[in-house]
Design an enzyme around this catalytic site. Sequence first.
Site, short mmCIF file in Angstrom:
data_model
loop_
_atom_site.label_atom_id
_atom_site.label_comp_id
_atom_site.label_asym_id
_atom_site.label_seq_id
_atom_site.Cartn_x
_atom_site.Cartn_y
_atom_site.Cartn_z
N SER A 1 0.86 -1.21 0.04
CA SER A 1 0.12 -0.02 -0.04
C SER A 1 0.77 1.10 -0.09
O SER A 1 2.07 1.26 0.59
CB SER A 1 -0.75 -0.03 1.36
OG SER A 1 -1.50 1.28 1.29
N TYR B 1 -1.26 -0.72 10.40
CA TYR B 1 -1.44 -1.12 8.75
C TYR B 1 -0.38 -0.49 8.01
O TYR B 1 0.23 -1.20 7.18
CB TYR B 1 -2.92 -0.45 8.46
CG TYR B 1 -3.05 -0.75 6.97
CD1 TYR B 1 -3.57 -2.07 6.62
CD2 TYR B 1 -2.81 0.19 5.87
CE1 TYR B 1 -4.04 -2.09 5.11
CE2 TYR B 1 -3.23 -0.15 4.60
CZ TYR B 1 -3.55 -1.39 4.43
OH TYR B 1 -3.75 -1.60 2.90
#
Length: 259
Positions: free
Chosen positions: A152, A167
């Site tokens: 990501s 995350y």
Amino acid sequence: MTDFPLPHASHDLTGEVALVTGATSGLGWRFARVLASVGAKVAIAGRREERLEELAKLIEADGGEALPVVADMTDNESVLAMMEQAENALGTVTILVNNAGIPDAQYAMKMELDHIDRVFDTNLRGPFVLSCEFARRVKGARKPGRIVNIASVAAYNYSPGSAAALYSITKAGMVRMTEALAVEWSPFNINVNGIAPGLVRSEMSDGMQERMGDLTKYFPRKKIIETEQLDSTLLYLCAPASDCVTGTVIKLDDGQGSR
């Protein structure tokens, strides 16, 4: 001297076997269909059996071959059994797409220990264990292999108020895992690459926008990325066209953030 076609850009995956984790929705759902559409037999893994069965029927209706595999990335036995089941049914897995992931959606100091474990195991530890099992098997079969890790842009940028530190940390780990394993496994013709998407339309991003409001207002192009817009990048990293590409993570964020 190798006689390459002009151009050397084939996406044909006939004869390949792919395993896609996190296939019950979003990117994994799309990735499985895309790989099957160009000839790969696809093992689709996730926790929701009914969704896997639905996806398998969709792939088969399109003329492809799919094997649903119920698996939990936080459980070592389940991770190893996933690869065993896929290989027994479809043959040696030659393409692994590490797509499974969950958000934390909490500030670091407020996270419960069991949630910390679940995010680490799903986003980083499980993919590492699965990648190692994949590498052992493809090396033993003397076949080339491709791993595509879904990271990501959160691995590179973190904004105040994001409430997703863990995350971001685990996705940064995926980036480094991609680079390190590419070096270690290069002698075995195993290419390890990654994709770092920005905000893509999915169940996960829908939940984020429900909590945080419309995030596209912060983006220069004022729009979200559609899952279909990752097709070409996935195929490039899985197909013969990228033979010499390993240890690379492609940022795919539609210009949503800074560099």
